[in-house]
Design a protein around this motif. Structure first.
Motif: not given
Length: 314
Positions: A273-279
């Motif tokens: 889950d790229v969006a969660v990881l980057q956030a």
């Protein structure tokens, strides 16, 4: 003073930009396609056109530069995108999972500071001279204890054997006791080591000998003269360690089954889950930078000599 504050804020913003950029590059380099992994399952029954629309919504088909600018623009306005795994806004997930982690980190840091101060006081109280060597070796023992092992031992001793602290369906505050101790003990070690060393160094300064010659008591010299000068370098280390508490939440929350940023990170890694990881990366960097910025701004207030240096240079 204004130039000092502006410089520190500029450095903080530069670190945040670097954290965002590096995390974006590394996450984009991850093998596999997170959108296809999530939605190409035949159980969803999505057509190729629907998959294309979903990929377009996540800007998954654009160039790396397009995706970078798209993501950066959203982050600037506080929009972290949507979670592929949960299907909800990442900001909503952070709002749910962040408070338990902040609460754990805050209490653990306070307990770590209290442990470090207790060790420093015991090592310098008259009458504890014979135990000084043992007390000074305690931080070395604390820093060598793995957090996950300490957490398991605390559960075994205080929950299963002594039955003092429940870990199954505990109350909101009871559930924090063992995790706080598991995090605080290793964090207290470097704080105590630096504080003990600084106290020993300050004790050799001429002003300490002058204070003792004027008839000041051992406790008075230790509190009014030594502690004030020995505590300043500990602030920097304390800021760094507090920032690291968020990073260490993954292990602690996994051991104790807490629903915080650590568990959210674990789920995001499992589902790419790229969006969660980057956030989470940017949020951790922001917390780290903010804490250290506050420490930098406190230094001139606590030590007037630093405030006077720019004036002298002019």
């Amino acid at each position: 003073m204004t130039r000092y504050i502006t410089s520190r804020i500029g450095q903080a913003l530069l670190v945040l930009w670097a954290a965002f950029t590096i995390s974006f590059v590394l996450l984009q380099a991850m093998p596999g396609d997170a959108v296809l992994i999530k939605f190409q399952n035949p159980e969803y029954g999505l057509s190729p056109e629907q998959l294309a629309d979903i990929r377009a919504a996540y800007a998954a088909d654009g160039t790396v530069l397009t995706q970078y600018l798209h993501t950066a623009g959203r982050f600037l306005v506080g929009d972290f995108g949507y979670s592929l795994q949960a299907g909800v806004a990442v900001s909503a997930q952070l709002a749910t999972n962040l408070p338990p982690t902040v609460r754990l980190a805050g209490f653990a840091f306070v307990v770590a500071v209290l442990i470090a101060l207790l060790l420093a006081v015991l090592a310098n109280i008259q009458g504890f001279g014979r135990l000084r060597g043992i007390i000074q070796s305690v931080p070395s023992l604390f820093v060598s204890v793995p957090t996950f092992w300490l957490g398991i031992m605390l559960i075994q001793i205080f929950s299963f054997r002594l039955r003092l602290v429940p870990v199954i369906n505990p109350g909101p505050w009871e559930g924090l006791i063992l995790p706080v101790l598991a995090v605080a003990v290793p964090i207290s070690a470097p704080l105590a080591q630096i504080l003990l060393r600084n106290i020993d160094q300050v004790k050799t300064r001429p002003f300490v000998a002058v204070a003792r010659a004027k008839g000041a008591s051992h406790a008075g010299v230790l509190w009014r003269h030594v502690a004030k000068n020995a505590i300043l370098p500990v602030l920097t280390v304390g800021g760094v360690l507090f920032g690291e508490l968020l990073a260490g939440a993954v292990i602690t929350e996994t051991v104790f089954g807490l629903n915080g940023i650590g568990s959210l990170t674990e789920q995001a890694v499992n589902f790419q889950d790229v969006a969660v990881l980057q956030a989470i990366v940017v949020l951790s960097a922001a917390a780290f930078v903010t804490i250290n910025l506050l420490v930098d701004l406190l230094y001139p207030i606590l030590d007037p000599r630093l405030k006077a240096k720019p004036e002298t240079a002019r």
